[in-house]
Write a protein that holds these residues in place. Structure first.
Motif, PDB file in Angstrom:
ATOM      1  N   LEU A   1       0.830  -1.197   0.000  1.00 21.40           N
ATOM      2  CA  LEU A   1       0.000   0.000   0.000  1.00 21.40           C
ATOM      3  C   LEU A   1       0.869   1.253   0.000  1.00 21.40           C
ATOM      4  CD1 LEU A   1      -2.690  -1.052   2.638  1.00 21.40           C
ATOM      5  CD2 LEU A   1      -2.974  -0.931   0.158  1.00 21.40           C
ATOM      6  N   PRO A   2       0.328   2.384  -0.450  1.00 22.70           N
ATOM      7  CA  PRO A   2       1.139   3.623  -0.473  1.00 22.70           C
ATOM      8  C   PRO A   2       1.660   4.031   0.899  1.00 22.70           C
ATOM      9  CG  PRO A   2      -0.867   3.882  -1.777  1.00 22.70           C
ATOM     10  CD  PRO A   2      -0.999   2.584  -1.069  1.00 22.70           C
ATOM     11  N   HIS A   3       0.906   3.689   1.954  1.00 24.04           N
ATOM     12  CA  HIS A   3       1.344   4.030   3.314  1.00 24.04           C
ATOM     13  C   HIS A   3       1.295   2.746   4.150  1.00 24.04           C
ATOM     14  CE1 HIS A   3       1.118   8.408   2.576  1.00 24.04           C
ATOM     15  NE2 HIS A   3       0.081   8.085   1.809  1.00 24.04           N
ATOM     16  N   HIS A   4       2.418   2.462   4.813  1.00 22.79           N
ATOM     17  CA  HIS A   4       2.511   1.216   5.575  1.00 22.79           C
ATOM     18  C   HIS A   4       3.369   1.451   6.810  1.00 22.79           C
ATOM     19  CE1 HIS A   4       4.470  -2.710   6.516  1.00 22.79           C
ATOM     20  NE2 HIS A   4       3.197  -3.097   6.471  1.00 22.79           N
ATOM     21  N   ASP A   5       2.949   0.806   7.868  1.00 23.89           N
ATOM     22  CA  ASP A   5       3.707   0.874   9.128  1.00 23.89           C
ATOM     23  C   ASP A   5       3.426  -0.428   9.870  1.00 23.89           C
ATOM     24  OD1 ASP A   5       5.148   1.552  11.304  1.00 23.89           O
ATOM     25  OD2 ASP A   5       4.064   3.422  11.757  1.00 23.89           O
ATOM     26  N   GLY A   6       4.468  -1.128  10.305  1.00 22.29           N
ATOM     27  CA  GLY A   6       4.227  -2.415  10.940  1.00 22.29           C
ATOM     28  C   GLY A   6       5.285  -2.769  11.970  1.00 22.29           C
ATOM     29  N   GLY A   7       4.993  -3.861  12.710  1.00 24.07           N
ATOM     30  CA  GLY A   7       5.943  -4.379  13.669  1.00 24.07           C
ATOM     31  C   GLY A   7       5.864  -3.759  15.050  1.00 24.07           C
ATOM     32  N   HIS A   8       4.811  -3.027  15.356  1.00 25.19           N
ATOM     33  CA  HIS A   8       4.710  -2.397  16.679  1.00 25.19           C
ATOM     34  C   HIS A   8       4.054  -3.366  17.656  1.00 25.19           C
ATOM     35  CE1 HIS A   8       5.953   1.346  14.877  1.00 25.19           C
ATOM     36  NE2 HIS A   8       4.965   1.250  13.987  1.00 25.19           N
ATOM     37  N   ARG A   9       4.572  -3.389  18.865  1.00 22.54           N
ATOM     38  CA  ARG A   9       4.084  -4.324  19.874  1.00 22.54           C
ATOM     39  C   ARG A   9       3.264  -3.600  20.933  1.00 22.54           C
ATOM     40  NH1 ARG A   9       6.349  -9.454  20.553  1.00 22.54           N
ATOM     41  NH2 ARG A   9       7.865 -10.031  18.935  1.00 22.54           N
ATOM     42  N   ARG A  10       2.250  -4.329  21.414  1.00 15.91           N
ATOM     43  CA  ARG A  10       1.420  -3.847  22.527  1.00 15.91           C
ATOM     44  C   ARG A  10       1.293  -4.992  23.534  1.00 15.91           C
ATOM     45  NH1 ARG A  10      -2.602  -0.003  21.160  1.00 15.91           N
ATOM     46  NH2 ARG A  10      -3.467  -0.460  23.239  1.00 15.91           N
ATOM     47  N   PRO A  11       1.248  -4.687  24.824  1.00 12.55           N
ATOM     48  CA  PRO A  11       1.182  -5.766  25.813  1.00 12.55           C
ATOM     49  C   PRO A  11      -0.195  -6.412  25.900  1.00 12.55           C
ATOM     50  CG  PRO A  11       1.178  -3.630  26.904  1.00 12.55           C
ATOM     51  CD  PRO A  11       1.426  -3.362  25.459  1.00 12.55           C
ATOM     52  N   GLU A  12      -1.264  -5.764  25.364  1.00 14.46           N
ATOM     53  CA  GLU A  12      -2.597  -6.312  25.491  1.00 14.46           C
ATOM     54  C   GLU A  12      -2.808  -7.459  24.508  1.00 14.46           C
ATOM     55  OE1 GLU A  12      -1.878  -3.217  24.832  1.00 14.46           O
ATOM     56  OE2 GLU A  12      -2.777  -1.833  26.284  1.00 14.46           O
ATOM     57  N   GLU A  13      -3.876  -8.189  24.771  1.00 19.93           N
ATOM     58  CA  GLU A  13      -4.236  -9.279  23.875  1.00 19.93           C
ATOM     59  C   GLU A  13      -4.759  -8.711  22.556  1.00 19.93           C
ATOM     60  OE1 GLU A  13      -7.032 -11.787  25.728  1.00 19.93           O
ATOM     61  OE2 GLU A  13      -5.604 -12.600  27.218  1.00 19.93           O
ATOM     62  N   PRO A  14      -4.676  -9.446  21.436  1.00 17.55           N
ATOM     63  CA  PRO A  14      -5.105  -8.947  20.114  1.00 17.55           C
ATOM     64  C   PRO A  14      -6.565  -8.499  20.083  1.00 17.55           C
ATOM     65  CG  PRO A  14      -3.753 -10.897  19.879  1.00 17.55           C
ATOM     66  CD  PRO A  14      -3.993 -10.764  21.342  1.00 17.55           C
ATOM     67  N   ALA A  15      -7.465  -9.239  20.750  1.00 10.81           N
ATOM     68  CA  ALA A  15      -8.880  -8.870  20.721  1.00 10.81           C
ATOM     69  C   ALA A  15      -9.111  -7.510  21.372  1.00 10.81           C
ATOM     70  CB  ALA A  15      -9.724  -9.942  21.402  1.00 10.81           C
ATOM     71  N   ALA A  16      -8.460  -7.276  22.506  1.00 13.89           N
ATOM     72  CA  ALA A  16      -8.628  -5.991  23.194  1.00 13.89           C
ATOM     73  C   ALA A  16      -8.026  -4.853  22.388  1.00 13.89           C
ATOM     74  CB  ALA A  16      -7.994  -6.069  24.584  1.00 13.89           C
ATOM     75  N   VAL A  17      -6.869  -5.096  21.763  1.00 20.15           N
ATOM     76  CA  VAL A  17      -6.232  -4.050  20.948  1.00 20.15           C
ATOM     77  C   VAL A  17      -7.106  -3.708  19.748  1.00 20.15           C
ATOM     78  CG1 VAL A  17      -4.241  -3.510  19.521  1.00 20.15           C
ATOM     79  CG2 VAL A  17      -3.916  -4.648  21.718  1.00 20.15           C
ATOM     80  N   ALA A  18      -7.654  -4.728  19.077  1.00 21.70           N
ATOM     81  CA  ALA A  18      -8.509  -4.480  17.919  1.00 21.70           C
ATOM     82  C   ALA A  18      -9.752  -3.687  18.317  1.00 21.70           C
ATOM     83  CB  ALA A  18      -8.900  -5.810  17.275  1.00 21.70           C
ATOM     84  N   ALA A  19     -10.336  -4.046  19.464  1.00 26.30           N
ATOM     85  CA  ALA A  19     -11.515  -3.306  19.929  1.00 26.30           C
ATOM     86  C   ALA A  19     -11.169  -1.855  20.242  1.00 26.30           C
ATOM     87  CB  ALA A  19     -12.103  -4.001  21.152  1.00 26.30           C
ATOM     88  N   GLU A  20      -9.993  -1.636  20.837  1.00 23.16           N
ATOM     89  CA  GLU A  20      -9.597  -0.263  21.157  1.00 23.16           C
ATOM     90  C   GLU A  20      -9.338   0.544  19.884  1.00 23.16           C
ATOM     91  OE1 GLU A  20      -5.799   2.093  23.037  1.00 23.16           O
ATOM     92  OE2 GLU A  20      -6.174   0.023  23.697  1.00 23.16           O
ATOM     93  N   ILE A  21      -8.691  -0.083  18.891  1.00 29.61           N
ATOM     94  CA  ILE A  21      -8.429   0.620  17.616  1.00 29.61           C
ATOM     95  C   ILE A  21      -9.747   1.005  16.944  1.00 29.61           C
ATOM     96  CG2 ILE A  21      -7.523   0.310  15.295  1.00 29.61           C
ATOM     97  CD1 ILE A  21      -5.281  -1.385  16.497  1.00 29.61           C
ATOM     98  N   ALA A  22     -10.691   0.087  16.924  1.00 25.62           N
ATOM     99  CA  ALA A  22     -11.988   0.383  16.300  1.00 25.62           C
ATOM    100  C   ALA A  22     -12.702   1.519  17.027  1.00 25.62           C
ATOM    101  CB  ALA A  22     -12.848  -0.882  16.303  1.00 25.62           C
ATOM    102  N   LYS A  23     -12.637   1.525  18.344  1.00 25.24           N
ATOM    103  CA  LYS A  23     -13.289   2.582  19.115  1.00 25.24           C
ATOM    104  C   LYS A  23     -12.660   3.940  18.814  1.00 25.24           C
ATOM    105  CE  LYS A  23     -14.553   3.794  23.857  1.00 25.24           C
ATOM    106  NZ  LYS A  23     -14.451   3.391  25.294  1.00 25.24           N
ATOM    107  N   THR A  24     -11.326   3.957  18.730  1.00 25.19           N
ATOM    108  CA  THR A  24     -10.636   5.221  18.433  1.00 25.19           C
ATOM    109  C   THR A  24     -10.990   5.721  17.041  1.00 25.19           C
ATOM    110  OG1 THR A  24      -8.812   4.547  19.867  1.00 25.19           O
ATOM    111  CG2 THR A  24      -8.387   6.328  18.299  1.00 25.19           C
ATOM    112  N   LEU A  25     -11.046   4.822  16.096  1.00 24.27           N
ATOM    113  CA  LEU A  25     -11.377   5.225  14.723  1.00 24.27           C
ATOM    114  C   LEU A  25     -12.817   5.729  14.628  1.00 24.27           C
ATOM    115  CD1 LEU A  25      -9.624   2.367  12.705  1.00 24.27           C
ATOM    116  CD2 LEU A  25      -8.930   4.766  12.842  1.00 24.27           C
ATOM    117  N   ARG A  26     -13.717   5.142  15.386  1.00 25.09           N
ATOM    118  CA  ARG A  26     -15.112   5.620  15.358  1.00 25.09           C
ATOM    119  C   ARG A  26     -15.208   7.028  15.925  1.00 25.09           C
ATOM    120  NH1 ARG A  26     -16.236   0.278  17.484  1.00 25.09           N
ATOM    121  NH2 ARG A  26     -16.929  -1.104  15.780  1.00 25.09           N
TER     122      ARG A  26
END
Length: 533
Positions: free
Chosen positions: A134-159
């Protein structure tokens, strides 16, 4: 000996179906007509087609100016008239461009409206497998939370940032798809629908609207009512009848004007008395930029001038007084006009000789100069002077042929039926002075009155045009300042163990040219990897 081979019978191959050329032509023509490029070309052609309406006088606005153009350009004017140069907005070629543009916009808006509705009701697509492309890409960042909680937090922030989001669970983790910028296409549709509304409003306005002009001289006996014969010029829409005009009467009591030292107009204000639907007269005042609004009509002040008052005493002692507007020819109010007395020199027995009718033509100067030139020095009435030439004979008013009230009948003058009796030089009159003619009759310059040129109009779609224009501008701003873009986040378990934290990969794709998307994407990824809520 001939050997015949046995071959299995095969069915004859079907012939390809020939395309219908007429249908293909119509389909391709429709696609070309409803393309955005064609709509822009037609819009440009409509603007160009309206230019002659501003360059040449129009019959629907001022027939006198058209007649003057024919007089000044006797060879060119008939040629231009064949191409509807003096009736631009009712010409076939202007109507053809108008209808083609309307059809093109309808054919352009309806499919886009359907596609936009489909886009609004469709969830954002899933994240691509290889987001590094993709024209813009960023990867490899770590978070201590579980994937489900991180995905839910990302979706909430985007909303909270007004992205449409969709969270999906995949065999190896979670994905968050987000999309924003649908107002750009909404603005585009608003603009096109508003333009359609404006075109429809213009069409209905020409059908159900009307306008008329009236030159109104001040004085209680110089008023008029809203009847077609009392308008100097009038144009009714095809769906308008004379009985549909509003019922009002008007008379002008005063007219005030001020000028700058250079002669440029500074202010005009008319004081009138108006009666609507047979009611009592009420005082009103209006100016150039502040029209008088009545029930069913709007009255605009578009011009002003002077009307000399002339009193003629015939050979039998009978007097007639005429208040005749003289039309301005320059900014200093140098004005030309004609005074006609067809019912004079009638003997006491009632015998009327048409050869004894009187006519006067000349120039009025509100401020005459000391050099004797027939040009006014200032538009205000500081030194009024009237230059007149006298004619006696048949004025031609009884012939039944239409003529201008601002000019003598040139055919009568050329044939000798109307003869000039004042010599080669015009006679000079100032207010209060009398001119004694060769037969003992007199003409007295009593004074002047002011007149105003009024434009009376009714446009039933004026409000809809205003609303359409506002919606169109709003849609244009939405289209220019809104950008369509998509972002995706893939959240995977770190080292394959959800308890060990999460790894975040992000990708972004601007759907339109958006130079600021890089900064927005960087801010989003930074917020997601830091876990800022």
């Amino acid at each position: 000996m001939t050997v015949v081979e046995d071959r299995p019978a095969t069915a004859e191959a079907p012939r390809p179906k020939r395309p219908n050329r007429l249908w293909a032509l119509l389909r391709n023509s429709w696609r070309q007509l409803t393309s955005m490029r064609t709509a822009l070309v037609l819009l440009f052609l409509l603007a160009v087609a309206a230019v002659p309406g501003s360059v040449f006088p129009q019959r629907g606005v001022n027939r006198e100016n058209v007649a003057e153009y024919f007089t000044a350009n006797p060879k060119l004017a008939p040629v231009l008239d064949r191409f509807f140069a003096f009736d631009v907005y009712s010409s076939p070629w202007f109507a053809a461009i108008y209808l083609l543009l309307f059809t093109s916009l309808v054919g352009c808006v309806l499919p886009r409206l359907r596609e936009h509705f489909r886009a609004l009701t469709t969830v954002p697509p899933d994240a691509p497998k290889r987001m590094e492309r993709l024209p813009h890409h960023d990867g490899g960042h770590r978070r201590p939370e579980e994937p489900a909680a991180v995905a839910a937090e990302i979706a909430k922030t985007l909303r909270r940032r007004r992205f449409r989001t969709r969270v999906r669970e995949t065999p190896d983790g979670w994905t968050v798809s987000a999309e924003k910028g649908f107002l750009k296409e909404t603005g585009n549709l608003f603009f096109h629908v508003a333009m359609l509304g404006v075109l429809i409003g213009v069409g209905f306005g020409s059908w159900y609207g009307w306008h008329g002009n009236r030159l109104l001289v001040e004085g209680q006996d110089q008023g008029f009512c809203s009847a077609l014969p009392q308008f100097d010029e009038s144009v009714l829409g095809p769906r308008v009848d004379a009985s549909d005009l509003p019922d009002f009467c008007m008379r002008m009591t005063d007219f005030e004007s001020t000028f700058q030292t250079t002669g440029q107009p500074k202010s005009f204000e008319a004081s009138v008395e108006v009666s609507e639907n047979g009611g009592e007269y009420r005082p009103e005042r209006f100016t150039v930029n502040d029209p008088l609004r009545l029930d069913g009509a709007s009255i605009n002040l578009i011009g002003q001038g002077y009307a000399p008052i002339l009193r003629y005493t015939d050979r039998f002692g009978a007097q007639q007084t005429a208040v005749v507007p003289f039309l301005p020819t320059d900014l200093m109010m140098t004005s030309e006009g004609v005074v006609q007395f067809p019912d004079v020199n009638v003997d006491p027995n009632g015998k009327r000789d048409p050869k004894l009718q009187m006519g006067f033509e000349g120039v009025f100067l509100p401020t005459g100069g000391t050099d004797g030139s027939a040009l006014s020095q200032f538009p205000a009435e500081e030194n009024p002077v009237l230059y007149l030439a006298a004619y006696r004979g048949d004025l031609g008013l009884d012939s039944g042929k239409p003529g201008s009230v601002y000019a003598l009948n040139r055919d009568k003058i050329d044939s000798g039926s109307l003869q000039k009796i004042s010599g080669d030089r015009p006679h000079v009159l100032r207010p209060g002075e009398k001119w004694t003619l060769d037969d003992g009759t007199t003409l007295e310059f009593v004074g002047t009155k002011r007149f105003a040129t009024l434009s009376i109009r009714h446009d039933p779609t004026k409000l809809s045009l205003l609303v359409g224009s506002v919606i169109g501008l709003t849609g244009l701003m939405m289209s220019l300042y809104t950008h369509r873009r998509r972002v995706w986040f893939r959240v995977l378990a770190a080292d394959g163990d959800p308890a060990g934290g999460s790894v975040i990969e992000a990708g972004g794709l601007p759907r339109t040219d958006y130079p600021g998307f890089g900064d927005e994407f960087a801010a989003l990824t930074r917020q997601m990897k830091e876990g800022t809520r």
